[in-house]
Design an enzyme around this catalytic site. Sequence first.
Site, PDB file in Angstrom:
ATOM      1  NE  ARG A  49     -11.121   3.097   4.087  1.00  0.00           N
ATOM      2  CZ  ARG A  49     -12.325   2.550   3.915  1.00  0.00           C
ATOM      3  NH1 ARG A  49     -13.346   2.949   4.648  1.00  0.00           N
ATOM      4  NH2 ARG A  49     -12.498   1.610   3.020  1.00  0.00           N
TER       5      ARG A  49
ATOM      6  NE  ARG B  57      -4.241   0.479   2.363  1.00  0.00           N
ATOM      7  CZ  ARG B  57      -5.311  -0.289   2.167  1.00  0.00           C
ATOM      8  NH1 ARG B  57      -5.190  -1.557   1.908  1.00  0.00           N
ATOM      9  NH2 ARG B  57      -6.493   0.235   2.221  1.00  0.00           N
TER      10      ARG B  57
ATOM     11  NE  ARG C 129     -14.139  -2.058   5.941  1.00  0.00           N
ATOM     12  CZ  ARG C 129     -13.310  -2.117   4.902  1.00  0.00           C
ATOM     13  NH1 ARG C 129     -13.436  -3.086   4.017  1.00  0.00           N
ATOM     14  NH2 ARG C 129     -12.377  -1.217   4.735  1.00  0.00           N
TER      15      ARG C 129
HETATM   16  P1  AP5 Z   1      -8.929  -2.542   3.415  1.00  0.00           P
HETATM   17  O1  AP5 Z   1      -9.810  -3.479   4.109  1.00  0.00           O
HETATM   18  O2  AP5 Z   1      -7.940  -3.045   2.452  1.00  0.00           O
HETATM   19  O3  AP5 Z   1      -9.837  -1.419   2.766  1.00  0.00           O
HETATM   20  P2  AP5 Z   1      -9.657  -0.515   1.443  1.00  0.00           P
HETATM   21  O4  AP5 Z   1      -8.404  -0.638   0.705  1.00  0.00           O
HETATM   22  O5  AP5 Z   1     -10.024   0.823   1.916  1.00  0.00           O
HETATM   23  O6  AP5 Z   1     -10.632  -1.124   0.460  1.00  0.00           O
HETATM   24  P3  AP5 Z   1     -12.080  -1.568   0.738  1.00  0.00           P
HETATM   25  O7  AP5 Z   1     -12.084  -2.904   1.410  1.00  0.00           O
HETATM   26  O8  AP5 Z   1     -12.824  -0.453   1.403  1.00  0.00           O
HETATM   27  O9  AP5 Z   1     -12.647  -1.662  -0.733  1.00  0.00           O
HETATM   28  P4  AP5 Z   1     -12.546  -2.819  -1.803  1.00  0.00           P
HETATM   29  O10 AP5 Z   1     -11.737  -2.335  -2.935  1.00  0.00           O
HETATM   30  O11 AP5 Z   1     -12.191  -4.135  -1.196  1.00  0.00           O
HETATM   31  O12 AP5 Z   1     -14.070  -2.836  -2.279  1.00  0.00           O
HETATM   32  P5  AP5 Z   1     -15.236  -3.923  -2.081  1.00  0.00           P
HETATM   33  O13 AP5 Z   1     -14.971  -5.115  -2.928  1.00  0.00           O
HETATM   34  O14 AP5 Z   1     -15.545  -4.150  -0.658  1.00  0.00           O
HETATM   35  O15 AP5 Z   1      -8.106  -1.676   4.496  1.00  0.00           O
HETATM   36  C1  AP5 Z   1      -8.765  -1.114   5.611  1.00  0.00           C
HETATM   37  C2  AP5 Z   1      -7.757  -0.470   6.528  1.00  0.00           C
HETATM   38  O16 AP5 Z   1      -6.838  -1.462   7.038  1.00  0.00           O
HETATM   39  C3  AP5 Z   1      -6.836   0.597   5.902  1.00  0.00           C
HETATM   40  O17 AP5 Z   1      -7.468   1.857   5.869  1.00  0.00           O
HETATM   41  C4  AP5 Z   1      -5.631   0.550   6.857  1.00  0.00           C
HETATM   42  O18 AP5 Z   1      -5.903   1.225   8.051  1.00  0.00           O
HETATM   43  C5  AP5 Z   1      -5.526  -0.937   7.161  1.00  0.00           C
HETATM   44  N1  AP5 Z   1      -4.646  -1.625   6.190  1.00  0.00           N
HETATM   45  C6  AP5 Z   1      -5.011  -2.588   5.280  1.00  0.00           C
HETATM   46  N2  AP5 Z   1      -3.967  -2.979   4.538  1.00  0.00           N
HETATM   47  C7  AP5 Z   1      -2.891  -2.250   4.979  1.00  0.00           C
HETATM   48  C8  AP5 Z   1      -1.518  -2.180   4.588  1.00  0.00           C
HETATM   49  N3  AP5 Z   1      -1.041  -2.936   3.577  1.00  0.00           N
HETATM   50  N4  AP5 Z   1      -0.712  -1.325   5.258  1.00  0.00           N
HETATM   51  C9  AP5 Z   1      -1.163  -0.565   6.279  1.00  0.00           C
HETATM   52  N5  AP5 Z   1      -2.467  -0.569   6.669  1.00  0.00           N
HETATM   53  C10 AP5 Z   1      -3.322  -1.404   6.034  1.00  0.00           C
HETATM   54  O19 AP5 Z   1     -16.447  -3.131  -2.769  1.00  0.00           O
HETATM   55  C11 AP5 Z   1     -16.979  -1.957  -2.185  1.00  0.00           C
HETATM   56  C12 AP5 Z   1     -18.504  -1.889  -2.390  1.00  0.00           C
HETATM   57  O20 AP5 Z   1     -18.791  -1.716  -3.764  1.00  0.00           O
HETATM   58  C13 AP5 Z   1     -19.260  -3.149  -1.956  1.00  0.00           C
HETATM   59  O21 AP5 Z   1     -20.460  -2.779  -1.379  1.00  0.00           O
HETATM   60  C14 AP5 Z   1     -19.487  -3.912  -3.268  1.00  0.00           C
HETATM   61  O22 AP5 Z   1     -20.649  -4.694  -3.223  1.00  0.00           O
HETATM   62  C15 AP5 Z   1     -19.582  -2.774  -4.278  1.00  0.00           C
HETATM   63  N6  AP5 Z   1     -19.031  -3.118  -5.595  1.00  0.00           N
HETATM   64  C16 AP5 Z   1     -17.877  -3.792  -5.854  1.00  0.00           C
HETATM   65  N7  AP5 Z   1     -17.673  -3.885  -7.189  1.00  0.00           N
HETATM   66  C17 AP5 Z   1     -18.707  -3.225  -7.785  1.00  0.00           C
HETATM   67  C18 AP5 Z   1     -19.044  -2.987  -9.166  1.00  0.00           C
HETATM   68  N8  AP5 Z   1     -18.281  -3.398 -10.186  1.00  0.00           N
HETATM   69  N9  AP5 Z   1     -20.158  -2.269  -9.415  1.00  0.00           N
HETATM   70  C19 AP5 Z   1     -20.964  -1.843  -8.391  1.00  0.00           C
HETATM   71  N10 AP5 Z   1     -20.687  -2.060  -7.068  1.00  0.00           N
HETATM   72  C20 AP5 Z   1     -19.573  -2.737  -6.772  1.00  0.00           C
HETATM   73 MG    MG Z   2     -11.642  -4.798   0.729  1.00  0.00          MG
END
Ligand code: AP5
Ligand code: MG
Length: 221
Positions: A171, A88, A160
């Site tokens: 974020r 990241r 969440r």
């Molecule tokens: P993390 O859990 O990785 O969250 P993120 O990167 O912010 O990503 P999200 O999980 O929010 O989104 P996603 O891309 O997975 O989307 P999703 O598939 O759920 O990290 C959380 C926290 O942990 C960080 O802020 C940090 O504090 C810590 N952390 C994690 N890794 C770290 C690292 N390497 N180093 C340091 N700290 C770290 O989809 C989102 C929504 O959209 C869902 O509702 C879904 O149904 C919908 N959706 C998905 N695709 C589509 C589509 N094509 N069309 C319409 N809707 C869609």
């Molecule tokens: Mg995710």
Amino acid sequence: MRVVLLGPPGAGKGTQALKIAKEFDIPHISTGDIFRQNLRDNTELGKLAKEYMDKGLLVPDEVTNRIVEDRLEKEDCKKGFLLDGYPRNIPQAEELDKFLEERGHSLTAVINIQVEREALIDRITGRRVCPVCGATYHIKTSPPKVDNVCDKCGSELIQRSDDKLESVVKRLEVYEKETKPLIDYYTKKGILVNIDGNKSIDEVFEDIKKALLGDRRNDIH
Ligand code: AP5
Ligand code: MG
Ligand code: ZN
């Protein structure tokens, strides 16, 4: 196959990761999920991670790198892996390269899911997750069959704690500053594949599958 999924919060990394891991039979490793599991289990790691996560900040590299490396040493990663949410920032990417190089390995591809900012906020604020089995829903685009109840295990869905608007804005800021430079980093290595994440979940998956199977390297922009 050793793959990294890159993309801003809400891009659909977790959603696609489940499908990719199943299709290619490789373990899905999400640092965010590992932290959240630890929080549910009430471990020291979980408590530490929560402090950063709720503020939308990155958990310190030393902690995160060690967790990922321990996980990558496990037997099931011998056949490959799919990293979601790691690396990241540049130091994490360098650490991963070093770790793989020392074992005679390298990354196969980095899938960069691109989605417009407006859509990201909608996706995150509409997201509901199952605290028991981890399934992800969206109140508008992929609602559960019964309101607020997980289709897979019947548990009550939750939001969440880092999905409130204030954390989401932070974020996205952290993504721009720390994570976006990885696009350049992996482009220079010649392994980045851009995927248009604005399409439907199934269409995005088809594009990723094609890219991973080497049918085409589609560069959007
Ligand atoms: P993390 O859990 O990785 O969250 P993120 O990167 O912010 O990503 P999200 O999980 O929010 O989104 P996603 O891309 O997975 O989307 P999703 O598939 O759920 O990290 C959380 C926290 O942990 C960080 O802020 C940090 O504090 C810590 N952390 C994690 N890794 C770290 C690292 N390497 N180093 C340091 N700290 C770290 O989809 C989102 C929504 O959209 C869902 O509702 C879904 O149904 C919908 N959706 C998905 N695709 C589509 C589509 N094509 N069309 C319409 N809707 C869609
Ligand atoms: Mg995710
Ligand atoms: Zn469930």
